[in-house]
Design an enzyme around this catalytic site. Structure first.
Site, PDB file in Angstrom:
ATOM      1  N   ASP A   3       0.830  -1.202   0.000  1.00 29.18           N
ATOM      2  CA  ASP A   3       0.000   0.000   0.000  1.00 29.18           C
ATOM      3  C   ASP A   3       0.869   1.258   0.000  1.00 29.18           C
ATOM      4  O   ASP A   3       0.571   2.237  -0.694  1.00 29.18           O
ATOM      5  CB  ASP A   3      -0.918  -0.006   1.224  1.00 29.18           C
ATOM      6  N   HIS A  47      -5.273  -3.079   6.624  1.00 28.09           N
ATOM      7  CA  HIS A  47      -5.068  -3.395   5.204  1.00 28.09           C
ATOM      8  C   HIS A  47      -6.441  -3.718   4.604  1.00 28.09           C
ATOM      9  O   HIS A  47      -6.805  -4.867   4.409  1.00 28.09           O
ATOM     10  CB  HIS A  47      -4.110  -4.569   5.053  1.00 28.09           C
TER      11      HIS A  47
END
Length: 446
Positions: free
Chosen positions: A258, A286
């Site tokens: 990410d 996440h």
């Protein structure tokens, strides 16, 4: 070529083993190759006595005798056979010690999957731990993936990596995690059609609870654990809670992909190369509640908001692109990210074994106890970290917050806390109560 039936004790496996023997002299190799149905170890290093007198060595075959080609009158030069696969180099131990670092044991679960297919060869090549670091790979699979796992081991053999000293495969985490110094937990059940998120949390949670117990029982006391299998924040918490003898700081949930995606989007928008982007943090879970932090990020050393003045783009398009990047990739390609995930695992490890550049930091999902940000304690939450390169880290204290960043972090925190309540039965914290605030799983997990 000889074929023999080998039967161990009831706790071991009954296997059909084929021996191939090649004999060379001087600096050549003595080689014995075989295949085990459930557990296979490829040893490419001389044996040194264990210093821990209580350590146990599990052998695949009892009373296996060294082949004639390996027998020698000098007991110091006689290698120990783990099971029935041995390979030894014709080198003096003292010369080997001078030229090599101590072998590092790396365990990988889900080792027959797509992410591992990219990651294992990076590990074996020296790209991760360095060109002078010998490595032993311990690969964990399932009964269904065992044949594929044997194929992975064959490819690793055929690649002739000088640093790859040992490969072992198996389906029992108590076997595979023995003495592991790094555990990369990739394997997890994907989310099937119609599967509720609470069900996925429970199914994968049980996997990581068992793996946590195995790590606690047989891994190095300072093993570093990187959880990739989703939902990785909660899975990391479950694994950690089931490994009470391992420091809680040693557990990480992978949010580095990410972070890399956020750096990419900022670089594209600013028209610079990605190495000009620094101090990027992914806060939280996440999932699609994750918070890519542009407030503290920098481009060419300047605050992002001084370089990219389109605040609406930063708060909306940039944030959503990072949050939903995985789902878009699946729509385009028909499969979830594998190569980029493997790269991010490499980056996450390197961030822990390499000193963080002055003034910069990296993102990792870590245990929140003692955090300086006001994030709820006793969860795994992605936050900014720095490392001295010794495998440990510290949380960054000099970060800024505004109302937008704070409100987004609180939303992700609420989701992680709800997930934690949903797996309370797996963390030893009581009866599970699932009150998940909507379905915010990444699209690729649906």
């Amino acid at each position: 070529m000889a074929v023999a039936e080998l039967t161990g004790t009831p706790s071991l496996y009954t296997t059909r083993t084929t021996h191939h023997r090649y004999q060379y002299y001087s600096s050549q190799l003595s080689y014995v190759s075989t295949r085990l149905s459930n557990y296979r170890r490829i040893s490419l290093r001389p044996h040194y006595p264990r210093t821990n007198q209580n350590a146990r060595t599990r052998c695949s075959v009892k009373e296996a005798q060294a082949p004639v080609a390996l027998q020698t009158e000098d007991p110091k030069k006689k290698p120990e056979c783990y099971g029935v696969f041995c390979l030894t180099y014709d080198l003096k131990a003292e010369d080997e010690i001078k030229s090599w670092k101590k072998l590092v044991n790396v365990a990988v679960s889900g080792a027959a999957g797509m992410i591992s297919n990219h990651l294992l060869f990076k590990l074996a090549s020296g790209e991760v731990f360095g060109p002078d670091q010998p490595i032993a790979l311990k690969l964990l699979g399932s009964e269904r993936s065992l044949q594929a796992l044997e194929g992975v081991a064959m490819e690793l053999e055929d690649s002739l990596y000088p640093l790859l000293r040992e490969v072992s495969i198996g389906i029992d985490p108590y076997e595979v995690f023995q003495d592991a110094e790094w555990a990369l937990l990739i394997g997890a059940k994907p989310r099937g059609p119609g599967m509720e998120r609470a069900d996925l949390l429970d199914i994968n949670g049980q996997i990581f609870a068992e793996q946590g117990k195995a790590l606690n029982a047989v891994a190095s006391r300072n093993v570093k654990v990187v959880v990739v299998g989703n939902p990785c924040n909660t899975n990391a918490l479950i694994c950690m809670k089931n490994a009470p003898d391992i420091p809680a700081k040693n557990f990480h949930a992978l949010t580095r992909l990410d972070e890399n995606r956020a750096k990419c989007q900022l670089a594209l928008k600013a028209g610079v190369f990605y190495d000009k982007v620094s101090n990027v943090t992914i806060w939280g879970n996440h999932s699609t509640t994750q918070v890519p932090d542009f407030l503290n990020a920098r481009i060419n050393g300047l605050p992002v908001k001084e370089v990219i003045k389109d605040i609406k783009w930063l708060e909306q398009e940039f944030t959503e692109k990072v949050q939903k990047r995985g789902g878009v990739l699946i729509q385009k390609w028909g499969r979830s990210s594998a190569a980029s995930t493997a790269v991010s695992v490499v980056d996450a490890i390197k961030s822990l074994i390499t000193p963080t550049p002055e003034g910069d930091w990296f993102s990792s999902g870590v245990y929140t106890n003692g955090n300086p940000y006001g994030v709820a304690e006793n969860i795994v939450f992605s936050m900014p970290c720095r490392s001295n390169g010794d495998g440990d880290y510290e949380l960054v204290k000099d970060v800024n917050f505004d109302d937008f960043l704070h409100s987004r972090i609180k939303k992700s925190e609420a989701e992680v806390l709800a997930e934690k309540r949903c797996v309370a039965h797996l963390t030893g914290e009581g009866i599970a109560v699932c009150d998940l605030p909507g379905d915010t799983m990444l699209p690729g997990e649906m």
